[in-house]
Design a protein around this motif. Sequence first.
Motif, PDB file in Angstrom:
ATOM      1  N   GLU A 201       0.814  -1.222   0.000  1.00  0.00           N
ATOM      2  CA  GLU A 201       0.000   0.000   0.000  1.00  0.00           C
ATOM      3  C   GLU A 201       0.841   1.263   0.000  1.00  0.00           C
ATOM      4  OE1 GLU A 201      -1.953  -0.994   3.583  1.00  0.00           O
ATOM      5  OE2 GLU A 201      -3.521  -2.174   2.598  1.00  0.00           O
ATOM      6  N   ARG A 202       1.914   1.241   0.766  1.00  0.00           N
ATOM      7  CA  ARG A 202       2.767   2.431   0.829  1.00  0.00           C
ATOM      8  C   ARG A 202       4.093   2.072   1.491  1.00  0.00           C
ATOM      9  NH1 ARG A 202      -0.859   2.785   5.044  1.00  0.00           N
ATOM     10  NH2 ARG A 202      -0.042   3.452   7.084  1.00  0.00           N
ATOM     11  N   LEU A 203       5.034   2.987   1.340  1.00  0.00           N
ATOM     12  CA  LEU A 203       6.345   2.865   1.964  1.00  0.00           C
ATOM     13  C   LEU A 203       6.545   4.070   2.855  1.00  0.00           C
ATOM     14  CD1 LEU A 203       9.245   1.766   2.255  1.00  0.00           C
ATOM     15  CD2 LEU A 203       9.809   2.911   0.109  1.00  0.00           C
ATOM     16  N   GLU A 204       6.806   3.814   4.137  1.00  0.00           N
ATOM     17  CA  GLU A 204       7.046   4.882   5.101  1.00  0.00           C
ATOM     18  C   GLU A 204       8.372   4.612   5.799  1.00  0.00           C
ATOM     19  OE1 GLU A 204       3.932   5.586   7.879  1.00  0.00           O
ATOM     20  OE2 GLU A 204       2.391   5.943   6.341  1.00  0.00           O
ATOM     21  N   GLY A 205       9.382   5.408   5.462  1.00  0.00           N
ATOM     22  CA  GLY A 205      10.691   5.210   6.070  1.00  0.00           C
ATOM     23  C   GLY A 205      11.236   3.845   5.739  1.00  0.00           C
ATOM     24  N   ALA A 206      11.478   3.048   6.767  1.00  0.00           N
ATOM     25  CA  ALA A 206      12.038   1.711   6.568  1.00  0.00           C
ATOM     26  C   ALA A 206      10.972   0.631   6.586  1.00  0.00           C
ATOM     27  CB  ALA A 206      13.076   1.420   7.656  1.00  0.00           C
TER      28      ALA A 206
END
Length: 237
Positions: A201-206
């Motif tokens: 769904e998404r990439l947040e930081g690591a």
Amino acid sequence: MLRIAVVEDEEEQLRQIAAQVCRVVEAHGLQAQIEAFSGAQPLLDGYAAGKRMDLILLDIQMPGMDGMAAASALRALDDEVLIVFVTSMAQYALQGYKVNAFDFLVKPLTQEAAEACLHRALRRLRRRAPASLRVRCGAEMRIVPVKQILFAEYRDHRTLLRTREEEIPCAGTISSIEEQLLPHGFFRCHSAFVVNLAMVERLEGADLFVGGYPVPLSKHRRKQFLSALAAYWGERG
């Protein structure tokens, strides 16, 4: 893991084609065992011993057994392997239907033509793969539809399949599960996680978020992951 053979009697051509195959496989975020053969007979000997390939790039004009004869022998052993002929004489293409050739590449090879052919072949292999995973859970055998799997995880010395509804413990290592899932659009984003690219769904930081669950993305695999994700969605665009 995909099994790919390159059969070419000219050493420099053999090296170049194998390198092109490696680049395209990596761009798809897949893992492959790429074997190079300087003639057809060693490949056929491997088949006689039970070894199978998913894709074979096969030179036609070779000393001893030529590519057409080798392809006929291969078809007697394997109906499904994708055969791509490599030749300097385009008229051979008319004979390809006899052995159900997937494609032809004409020498001198261009990078664009070779990589376009390889992209098509890898897409075909992904579509061909079965859509369910058979796993053993204790004494029970489960059949899990691949599209329901968000990710596989190795935790507390166990391999787990996570769907939206449940967590399924299963026999086998995370690497063995990865090998079965890779042709279906999965990616090993961390030593302990294999994710379904369709569910990211998404990439947040690591962290990736997959079906609402946070999954770590190894910094060493970040670039390859982003490339694999772009290639996956590009195929569906």
